[in-house]
Scaffold this motif. Structure first.
Motif, PDB file in Angstrom:
ATOM      1  N   ILE A 117      10.597 -42.010  19.450  1.00 33.42           N
ATOM      2  CA  ILE A 117      10.611 -43.174  20.340  1.00 33.42           C
ATOM      3  C   ILE A 117      10.762 -42.699  21.785  1.00 33.42           C
ATOM      4  CG2 ILE A 117      11.992 -45.198  21.028  1.00 33.42           C
ATOM      5  CD1 ILE A 117      12.768 -45.502  18.056  1.00 33.42           C
ATOM      6  N   ASP A 118       9.954 -43.222  22.689  1.00 30.75           N
ATOM      7  CA  ASP A 118      10.085 -42.896  24.113  1.00 30.75           C
ATOM      8  C   ASP A 118      11.380 -43.561  24.613  1.00 30.75           C
ATOM      9  OD1 ASP A 118      10.024 -42.760  26.833  1.00 30.75           O
ATOM     10  OD2 ASP A 118       8.041 -43.661  27.073  1.00 30.75           O
ATOM     11  N   GLN A 119      12.395 -42.737  24.915  1.00 30.29           N
ATOM     12  CA  GLN A 119      13.718 -43.267  25.242  1.00 30.29           C
ATOM     13  C   GLN A 119      13.741 -44.072  26.547  1.00 30.29           C
ATOM     14  OE1 GLN A 119      16.697 -42.928  23.052  1.00 30.29           O
ATOM     15  NE2 GLN A 119      14.797 -42.727  21.898  1.00 30.29           N
ATOM     16  N   SER A 120      12.759 -43.843  27.416  1.00 30.81           N
ATOM     17  CA  SER A 120      12.749 -44.637  28.645  1.00 30.81           C
ATOM     18  C   SER A 120      12.132 -46.019  28.395  1.00 30.81           C
ATOM     19  CB  SER A 120      12.005 -43.907  29.764  1.00 30.81           C
ATOM     20  OG  SER A 120      10.682 -43.673  29.356  1.00 30.81           O
ATOM     21  N   ALA A 121      11.329 -46.136  27.334  1.00 32.58           N
ATOM     22  CA  ALA A 121      10.713 -47.434  27.022  1.00 32.58           C
ATOM     23  C   ALA A 121      11.589 -48.233  26.047  1.00 32.58           C
ATOM     24  CB  ALA A 121       9.327 -47.209  26.421  1.00 32.58           C
ATOM     25  N   LEU A 122      12.142 -47.560  25.065  1.00 31.58           N
ATOM     26  CA  LEU A 122      12.986 -48.225  24.065  1.00 31.58           C
ATOM     27  C   LEU A 122      14.236 -47.374  23.838  1.00 31.58           C
ATOM     28  CD1 LEU A 122      13.508 -50.394  21.899  1.00 31.58           C
ATOM     29  CD2 LEU A 122      12.130 -49.053  20.314  1.00 31.58           C
ATOM     30  N   PRO A 123      15.290 -47.609  24.641  1.00 32.51           N
ATOM     31  CA  PRO A 123      16.485 -46.771  24.521  1.00 32.51           C
ATOM     32  C   PRO A 123      17.164 -46.916  23.166  1.00 32.51           C
ATOM     33  CG  PRO A 123      16.857 -48.613  26.027  1.00 32.51           C
ATOM     34  CD  PRO A 123      15.407 -48.631  25.686  1.00 32.51           C
ATOM     35  N   CYS A 124      17.568 -45.775  22.581  1.00 36.34           N
ATOM     36  CA  CYS A 124      18.308 -45.780  21.316  1.00 36.34           C
ATOM     37  C   CYS A 124      19.790 -45.540  21.598  1.00 36.34           C
ATOM     38  CB  CYS A 124      17.812 -44.676  20.386  1.00 36.34           C
ATOM     39  SG  CYS A 124      16.176 -44.998  19.735  1.00 36.34           S
ATOM     40  N   LEU A 125      20.633 -46.427  21.080  1.00 34.89           N
ATOM     41  CA  LEU A 125      22.085 -46.335  21.238  1.00 34.89           C
ATOM     42  C   LEU A 125      22.645 -45.901  19.889  1.00 34.89           C
ATOM     43  CD1 LEU A 125      20.939 -48.367  23.382  1.00 34.89           C
ATOM     44  CD2 LEU A 125      23.125 -49.521  23.301  1.00 34.89           C
ATOM     45  N   VAL A 126      23.248 -44.714  19.819  1.00 31.81           N
ATOM     46  CA  VAL A 126      23.620 -44.151  18.522  1.00 31.81           C
ATOM     47  C   VAL A 126      25.139 -44.062  18.364  1.00 31.81           C
ATOM     48  CG1 VAL A 126      23.375 -42.166  16.986  1.00 31.81           C
ATOM     49  CG2 VAL A 126      21.476 -42.799  18.493  1.00 31.81           C
ATOM     50  N   ASP A 127      25.639 -44.609  17.252  1.00 34.27           N
ATOM     51  CA  ASP A 127      27.050 -44.482  16.887  1.00 34.27           C
ATOM     52  C   ASP A 127      27.103 -43.829  15.512  1.00 34.27           C
ATOM     53  OD1 ASP A 127      29.721 -44.648  16.354  1.00 34.27           O
ATOM     54  OD2 ASP A 127      29.820 -46.837  16.322  1.00 34.27           O
ATOM     55  N   ALA A 128      27.373 -42.536  15.492  1.00 32.91           N
ATOM     56  CA  ALA A 128      27.378 -41.807  14.222  1.00 32.91           C
ATOM     57  C   ALA A 128      28.512 -40.796  14.274  1.00 32.91           C
ATOM     58  CB  ALA A 128      26.042 -41.111  14.025  1.00 32.91           C
ATOM     59  N   SER A 129      28.668 -40.046  13.182  1.00 36.57           N
ATOM     60  CA  SER A 129      29.705 -39.008  13.193  1.00 36.57           C
ATOM     61  C   SER A 129      29.146 -37.753  12.526  1.00 36.57           C
ATOM     62  CB  SER A 129      30.960 -39.511  12.469  1.00 36.57           C
ATOM     63  OG  SER A 129      30.626 -39.872  11.151  1.00 36.57           O
ATOM     64  N   GLY A 130      29.889 -36.671  12.631  1.00 36.81           N
ATOM     65  CA  GLY A 130      29.539 -35.428  11.944  1.00 36.81           C
ATOM     66  C   GLY A 130      28.142 -34.933  12.284  1.00 36.81           C
ATOM     67  N   ALA A 131      27.421 -34.505  11.230  1.00 35.31           N
ATOM     68  CA  ALA A 131      26.106 -33.878  11.436  1.00 35.31           C
ATOM     69  C   ALA A 131      25.098 -34.859  12.039  1.00 35.31           C
ATOM     70  CB  ALA A 131      25.582 -33.341  10.109  1.00 35.31           C
ATOM     71  N   ALA A 132      25.157 -36.139  11.637  1.00 35.56           N
ATOM     72  CA  ALA A 132      24.197 -37.126  12.170  1.00 35.56           C
ATOM     73  C   ALA A 132      24.362 -37.274  13.681  1.00 35.56           C
ATOM     74  CB  ALA A 132      24.382 -38.475  11.475  1.00 35.56           C
ATOM     75  N   LEU A 133      25.614 -37.249  14.146  1.00 36.10           N
ATOM     76  CA  LEU A 133      25.896 -37.346  15.583  1.00 36.10           C
ATOM     77  C   LEU A 133      25.409 -36.093  16.310  1.00 36.10           C
ATOM     78  CD1 LEU A 133      27.309 -38.508  18.116  1.00 36.10           C
ATOM     79  CD2 LEU A 133      29.470 -37.596  17.224  1.00 36.10           C
ATOM     80  N   ARG A 134      25.699 -34.933  15.729  1.00 35.48           N
ATOM     81  CA  ARG A 134      25.279 -33.664  16.353  1.00 35.48           C
ATOM     82  C   ARG A 134      23.755 -33.611  16.517  1.00 35.48           C
ATOM     83  NH1 ARG A 134      27.715 -30.717  12.780  1.00 35.48           N
ATOM     84  NH2 ARG A 134      25.819 -29.880  11.897  1.00 35.48           N
ATOM     85  N   HIS A 135      23.036 -34.003  15.453  1.00 33.43           N
ATOM     86  CA  HIS A 135      21.568 -33.993  15.525  1.00 33.43           C
ATOM     87  C   HIS A 135      21.061 -34.994  16.560  1.00 33.43           C
ATOM     88  CE1 HIS A 135      20.952 -31.182  12.303  1.00 33.43           C
ATOM     89  NE2 HIS A 135      21.557 -31.941  11.416  1.00 33.43           N
ATOM     90  N   ALA A 136      21.679 -36.179  16.599  1.00 32.12           N
ATOM     91  CA  ALA A 136      21.237 -37.207  17.558  1.00 32.12           C
ATOM     92  C   ALA A 136      21.458 -36.730  18.993  1.00 32.12           C
ATOM     93  CB  ALA A 136      21.975 -38.518  17.307  1.00 32.12           C
ATOM     94  N   ALA A 137      22.551 -35.964  19.202  1.00 33.00           N
ATOM     95  CA  ALA A 137      22.827 -35.412  20.537  1.00 33.00           C
ATOM     96  C   ALA A 137      21.749 -34.392  20.914  1.00 33.00           C
ATOM     97  CB  ALA A 137      24.211 -34.766  20.565  1.00 33.00           C
ATOM     98  N   GLU A 138      21.367 -33.563  19.945  1.00 31.24           N
ATOM     99  CA  GLU A 138      20.322 -32.559  20.216  1.00 31.24           C
ATOM    100  C   GLU A 138      18.973 -33.220  20.477  1.00 31.24           C
ATOM    101  OE1 GLU A 138      20.707 -30.196  16.711  1.00 31.24           O
ATOM    102  OE2 GLU A 138      22.586 -29.297  17.422  1.00 31.24           O
ATOM    103  N   ALA A 139      18.754 -34.380  19.854  1.00 29.86           N
ATOM    104  CA  ALA A 139      17.455 -35.055  19.988  1.00 29.86           C
ATOM    105  C   ALA A 139      17.329 -35.830  21.304  1.00 29.86           C
ATOM    106  CB  ALA A 139      17.246 -36.004  18.803  1.00 29.86           C
ATOM    107  N   GLY A 140      18.438 -35.949  22.055  1.00 31.75           N
ATOM    108  CA  GLY A 140      18.367 -36.637  23.346  1.00 31.75           C
ATOM    109  C   GLY A 140      18.359 -38.155  23.252  1.00 31.75           C
ATOM    110  N   ALA A 141      19.220 -38.706  22.396  1.00 27.25           N
ATOM    111  CA  ALA A 141      19.350 -40.176  22.342  1.00 27.25           C
ATOM    112  C   ALA A 141      19.753 -40.697  23.727  1.00 27.25           C
ATOM    113  CB  ALA A 141      20.413 -40.554  21.312  1.00 27.25           C
TER     114      ALA A 141
END
Ligand SMILES: Nc1ncnc2c1ncn2[C@@H]1O[C@H](COP(=O)(O)OP(=O)(O)OP(=O)(O)O)[C@@H](O)[C@H]1O
Ligand SMILES: [Mg+2]
Length: 310
Positions: free
Chosen positions: A154-178
């Motif tokens: 998803i183009d984050q400037s067109a459709l921003p993703c707001l992520v609330d996760a923990s552990g590995a899911a959070l780490r991956h989302a951080a690396e992906a540039g949510a």
């Protein structure tokens, strides 16, 4: 329209008893069952604030009607994917003293066809949405990087993703540039590799996440409020309440408030003000993950908002 992904729908059972004694039989005074899960909490809170919202999530044959009725009453458009197994259930035993003991089951293993269906549905719902909230744990069967893959698609400037996760899911989302991440104290500590207790600790985490490409990193600190950074200004918002009854789900309501604020075009400081009003409003009543709009409106004016960097 805000789209919320609530992959791990739960059935919450609140059992009220006098006192819990391990190994002994107890008769419950009252048992309430209601649909739950973090995505569902976020969606119903967004609806309570008056914004159009749709929720994409799991449902099952036994609880289909209960979930559909509740969400329709609360003004959430629900797109359910029915699975063969039963949804996970979360049992909270509340004693007269106010102490709560929770028992969480591991939840269903979601098979490949249902996983594909859920992700396709989410993709279709993303079209025409102004924000996407990805909230909560992933059921068994989904890869840890499911949120990260969605963010990358998803183009984050067109459709921003707001992520609330923990552990590995959070780490991956951080690396992906949510666009936005919202760890609480413990999740932020795990992500950063050092304890997060104070506002200063939270500031260090949001600065690090910002340097790693997260546009709106936030850290919530329970009664101490929340810290956020928009790449320019650093904000701290909080509300002091003296009657916290049940703060479970306050993070979900906080995220709903922030999502609504940002969607309405507020700057990060104002969005945090709405977020902390929602978090505090949730803590003031027994139900988990829901707010009354009148409480939020009253609390919003009491929020303290400070720009930390002058
Ligand atoms: N006791 C409290 N008094 C005032 N505000 C509170 C209190 N507890 C929570 N809040 C508000 O709610 C926000 C989120 O709370 P918290 O940091 O506990 O989230 P969380 O741990 O993610 O919760 P959950 O995952 O159960 O939804 C806080 O930033 C704060 O603004
Ligand atoms: Mg949380």
């Amino acid at each position: 329209m805000i789209t919320v992904a609530g992959f791990n729908t739960a059935i919450d059972r609140l059992v009220s008893i006098d006192t819990l004694v391990p190994g002994e039989v107890r008769r419950a005074g009252q048992v309430q069952a209601y649909p739950g899960g973090k995505g569902l909490h976020v969606a119903q809170t967004i609806a309570a604030l008056g914004e159009p919202v749709q929720l994409v999530g799991l449902t099952d044959a036994i609880h289909r009607n209960l979930i559909a009725r509740r969400l329709s009453e609360r003004g959430v458009l629900f797109h359910g994917v029915e699975i063969a197994d039963e949804l996970r259930s979360c049992i909270a035993v509340r004693e007269r003293s106010g102490r709560v003991t929770e028992m969480l089951d591991p939840g269903p293993l979601v098979a490949a066809p249902a996983r594909r269906h859920l992700l396709e549905l989410l993709g279709r719902c993303a079209d025409g949405s102004e924000a996407m909230v990805l909230s909560g744990s992933l059921p068994r069967g989904f890869a840890d990087d499911t949120y990260a893959q969605l963010v990358r698609g998803i183009d984050q400037s067109a459709l921003p993703c707001l992520v609330d996760a923990s552990g590995a899911a959070l780490r991956h989302a951080a690396e992906a540039g949510a666009f936005l991440l919202k760890p609480n104290r413990d999740e932020a500590a795990e992500l950063a590799g050092h304890p997060v207790e104070t506002v200063e600790d939270a500031v260090a985490v949001v600065r690090t996440l910002s340097a790693r490409g997260i546009a709106r990193p936030l850290v919530t600190l329970g009664a101490l409020g929340a810290v956020g950074f928009d790449g320019d200004a650093l904000w701290h918002a909080s509300i002091a309440i003296d009657d916290s009854v049940n703060a479970v789900g306050s993070g979900d309501c906080f995220l709903a408030g922030v999502a609504v604020g940002l969607k309405r075009g507020d700057g990060l400081g104002e969005a945090l003000r709405l977020g902390v009003a929602c978090g505090a409003a949730n803590a003031m009543q027994l139900e988990t993950g829901y707010v009354r709009r009148a409480d939020v409106d009253a609390l919003r004016g009491q929020a303290r908002l400070a720009r930390l960097d002058g």
